[in-house]
Design a protein around this motif. Sequence first.
Motif, short mmCIF file in Angstrom:
data_model
loop_
_atom_site.label_atom_id
_atom_site.label_comp_id
_atom_site.label_asym_id
_atom_site.label_seq_id
_atom_site.Cartn_x
_atom_site.Cartn_y
_atom_site.Cartn_z
N ALA A 163 0.82 -1.21 0.00
CA ALA A 163 0.00 0.00 0.00
C ALA A 163 0.85 1.26 0.00
O ALA A 163 2.00 1.26 0.45
N ALA A 164 0.27 2.32 -0.51
CA ALA A 164 0.93 3.64 -0.49
C ALA A 164 -0.11 4.71 -0.23
O ALA A 164 -1.28 4.59 -0.64
N LEU A 165 0.31 5.76 0.45
CA LEU A 165 -0.46 6.99 0.55
C LEU A 165 -0.04 7.88 -0.60
O LEU A 165 1.15 8.15 -0.78
N VAL A 166 -1.01 8.34 -1.39
CA VAL A 166 -0.75 9.29 -2.47
C VAL A 166 -1.53 10.56 -2.20
O VAL A 166 -2.74 10.52 -1.95
N VAL A 167 -0.83 11.69 -2.23
CA VAL A 167 -1.45 13.00 -1.99
C VAL A 167 -1.27 13.86 -3.23
O VAL A 167 -0.13 14.11 -3.65
N THR A 168 -2.37 14.28 -3.81
CA THR A 168 -2.31 15.15 -4.99
C THR A 168 -2.29 16.61 -4.56
O THR A 168 -3.06 17.02 -3.69
N ASP A 169 -1.40 17.36 -5.16
CA ASP A 169 -1.36 18.82 -5.01
C ASP A 169 -1.44 19.33 -3.56
O ASP A 169 -2.31 20.16 -3.24
N PRO A 170 -0.55 18.89 -2.69
CA PRO A 170 -0.58 19.39 -1.30
C PRO A 170 0.11 20.75 -1.20
O PRO A 170 1.04 20.96 -0.42
N GLN A 171 -0.37 21.69 -1.98
CA GLN A 171 0.34 22.93 -2.23
C GLN A 171 -0.42 24.16 -1.75
O GLN A 171 -1.65 24.15 -1.58
N ILE A 172 0.32 25.23 -1.56
CA ILE A 172 -0.21 26.47 -0.98
C ILE A 172 -1.36 27.03 -1.81
O ILE A 172 -2.37 27.47 -1.27
N ASP A 173 -1.23 27.01 -3.14
CA ASP A 173 -2.26 27.63 -3.97
C ASP A 173 -3.63 27.00 -3.80
O ASP A 173 -4.65 27.64 -4.06
N PHE A 174 -3.69 25.73 -3.37
CA PHE A 174 -4.97 25.06 -3.16
C PHE A 174 -5.42 25.06 -1.70
O PHE A 174 -6.61 25.08 -1.43
N LEU A 175 -4.49 25.01 -0.76
CA LEU A 175 -4.85 24.68 0.62
C LEU A 175 -4.66 25.81 1.62
O LEU A 175 -5.07 25.68 2.77
N SER A 176 -4.06 26.90 1.20
CA SER A 176 -3.79 28.00 2.13
C SER A 176 -4.67 29.20 1.84
O SER A 176 -5.03 29.46 0.68
N GLU A 177 -4.98 29.94 2.87
CA GLU A 177 -5.71 31.20 2.69
C GLU A 177 -4.93 32.16 1.81
O GLU A 177 -5.51 33.08 1.22
N ASP A 178 -3.62 31.96 1.71
CA ASP A 178 -2.79 32.81 0.86
C ASP A 178 -2.74 32.33 -0.58
O ASP A 178 -2.14 32.98 -1.44
N GLY A 179 -3.34 31.18 -0.87
CA GLY A 179 -3.29 30.61 -2.20
C GLY A 179 -4.26 31.30 -3.16
O GLY A 179 -5.29 31.84 -2.75
N VAL A 180 -3.93 31.24 -4.45
CA VAL A 180 -4.73 31.96 -5.44
C VAL A 180 -6.12 31.35 -5.63
O VAL A 180 -7.02 32.00 -6.15
#
Length: 217
Positions: free
Chosen positions: A8-25
């Motif tokens: 098994a593996a954990l796969v995380v798509t796009d764990p990035q600021i632009d999607f997940l942070s209040e500062d993201g676009v």
Amino acid sequence: MKLDLSRAALVVTDPQIDFLSEDGVAWGVVGQSVTEHNTVANIETLFQAAKAANITVAVSPHYYYPTDHGWKFEGALEKLMHKIGMFDRPGALDLDGFENSGADWMPQYKQYINDGKTIVTSPHKVYGNDTNDLSLQLRKRGVDQVILSGMSANLCTESHMRELIEQGFEVAVIKDATAAAILPEGDGYLAALTNFRYIANAVWTTQQVVQLIKAAS
């Protein structure tokens, strides 16, 4: 789907600021969904559980380089992403300005992603992992079960689910470790949830998968 940590593996798509942070676009359209589902904290919980169980962890990021802005045609969202500079980097071999930019990892995830063990795939360019090396990286590690989370539910996460299933992986989507845009045309999360239930081998919550990982350890 019976979880087997040896494959098994954990796969995380796009764990990035632009999607997940209040500062993201993208926060203006995804923020409500991210907040409602406690997505940021749940993704971190998954990272913690996977690292504690010593299973394979991979992240599949979205990056755009200057050459990508030369595309002659784009879908509606691609056009918007290029216009607002989402996930932009100055070049494939250039990390200038990457730190804390919208393309960078969420700060709380860096300890897990930058530990020298996590697979960071080549970037996917539209939505699915058919344009990057995720499947190769997983196959080379004997992985055929995927715990899938990340952003965004009806776009990259769903496209990864579909492509992985087409390639013969078992996929469990973690429904509260993703989120999506809410627009006048509809809620992307609800659209994705319907397809997760139809297509994925399992749809779990973060706490369910944490307990399954502990039981299988």
